[in-house]
Design an enzyme around this catalytic site. Structure first.
Site, PDB file in Angstrom:
ATOM      1  N   HIS A   1      -2.885   3.411  -0.552  1.00  0.00           N
ATOM      2  CA  HIS A   1      -3.383   3.221   0.807  1.00  0.00           C
ATOM      3  C   HIS A   1      -4.014   4.505   1.313  1.00  0.00           C
ATOM      4  CE1 HIS A   1      -0.592  -0.396   1.939  1.00  0.00           C
ATOM      5  NE2 HIS A   1      -1.155  -0.541   0.750  1.00  0.00           N
TER       6      HIS A   1
ATOM      7  N   GLU B   1      -3.534   6.177   3.993  1.00  0.00           N
ATOM      8  CA  GLU B   1      -2.560   7.143   4.506  1.00  0.00           C
ATOM      9  C   GLU B   1      -1.875   7.903   3.382  1.00  0.00           C
ATOM     10  OE1 GLU B   1      -1.936   3.376   7.139  1.00  0.00           O
ATOM     11  OE2 GLU B   1      -2.688   3.851   5.135  1.00  0.00           O
TER      12      GLU B   1
ATOM     13  N   CYS C   1       1.375   0.542   7.482  1.00  0.00           N
ATOM     14  CA  CYS C   1       2.352  -0.448   7.025  1.00  0.00           C
ATOM     15  C   CYS C   1       3.725   0.233   6.895  1.00  0.00           C
ATOM     16  CB  CYS C   1       1.921  -1.028   5.679  1.00  0.00           C
ATOM     17  SG  CYS C   1       2.054   0.131   4.295  1.00  0.00           S
TER      18      CYS C   1
ATOM     19  N   CYS D   1       3.745   3.118   4.282  1.00  0.00           N
ATOM     20  CA  CYS D   1       3.098   4.332   4.771  1.00  0.00           C
ATOM     21  C   CYS D   1       3.922   4.992   5.879  1.00  0.00           C
ATOM     22  CB  CYS D   1       1.687   4.024   5.247  1.00  0.00           C
ATOM     23  SG  CYS D   1       0.582   3.559   3.886  1.00  0.00           S
TER      24      CYS D   1
END
Length: 147
Positions: free
Chosen positions: A56, A58, A86, A89
Site C-alpha cells: 500500500h 502508506e 486501512c 496501515c
C-alpha cells in the site's frame, strides 16, 4: 509572508502520486511523509506491480521515510494520504509513532476506523483535506474497472 506549505499543498502532491497509481492500473492512493515542511518520502499503491497485498502507498512511504531518517520511528513526521488508511496501515503507523496523519477521503468500508484499527495515542488525525478530489479519483477508478 504566507506559508505555502499547507495541508492542501501536500495533499496535491499525494494526489499526483494517486494519479500515477491510477495510470498504472493500481488503486489510486498516494502518500507522502513530510518533516519540517520537507517531503522525505512519497509513494503510491504498488500491489499489482509487486504482486504484494502489503504494498500500500502508506507502507511504501513509511519504509522510505524510515530509510531516509535512518531509524524506525517517524516522530515529528506527518503522513499525507489520499484515502483513509486501512487497518494494516494503521498498525504500521501505530508502530512507527508518526506524529500526524492527514487524509483526504474516508473509506467507509475498509478504513481503520470502521475495521477497529487504531493509531498511536499521540498521533493527531486530520481528515477531509481535498476530500472531494480524493474521493472522485477512487470512484472513477472502480467505475472504469467495472465496465
Amino acid at each position: 509572508m504566507e506559508n505555502i506549505f499547507t495541508h492542501e499543498y501536500f495533499m496535491k502532491k499525494a494526489l499526483a502520486e494517486a494519479q500515477d497509481a491510477f495510470d498504472k492500473g493500481e488503486i489510486p492512493v498516494g502518500a507522502l511523509v513530510v518533516i519540517n515542511d520537507r517531503v522525505i518520502a512519497k509513494s503510491h499503491n504498488l500491489t499489482e506491480l509487486l504482486s504484494d497485498v502489503t504494498a500500500h502507498a502508506e507502507m511504501q512511504a513509511i519504509t522510505a521515510a524510515a530509510n531516509f531518517l535512518g531509524g524506525k520511528y517517524l516522530a515529528g513526521c506527518t503522513l499525507y494520504v489520499t484515502l483513509e488508511p486501512c487497518q494494516m496501515c494503521a498498525g504500521a503507523l501505530y508502530w512507527s509513532q508518526v506524529s500526524r496523519v492527514v487524509y483526504g477521503a474516508a473509506d467507509e468500508h475498509r478504513g481503520y476506523r470502521t475495521m477497529g484499527g487504531k493509531l498511536h495515542p499521540k498521533t493527531e488525525v486530520i481528515s477531509g483535506i481535498m476530500e472531494d478530489k480524493c474521493s472522485v479519483l477512487v470512484k472513477d477508478f472502480f467505475k472504469q474497472r467495472r465496465r
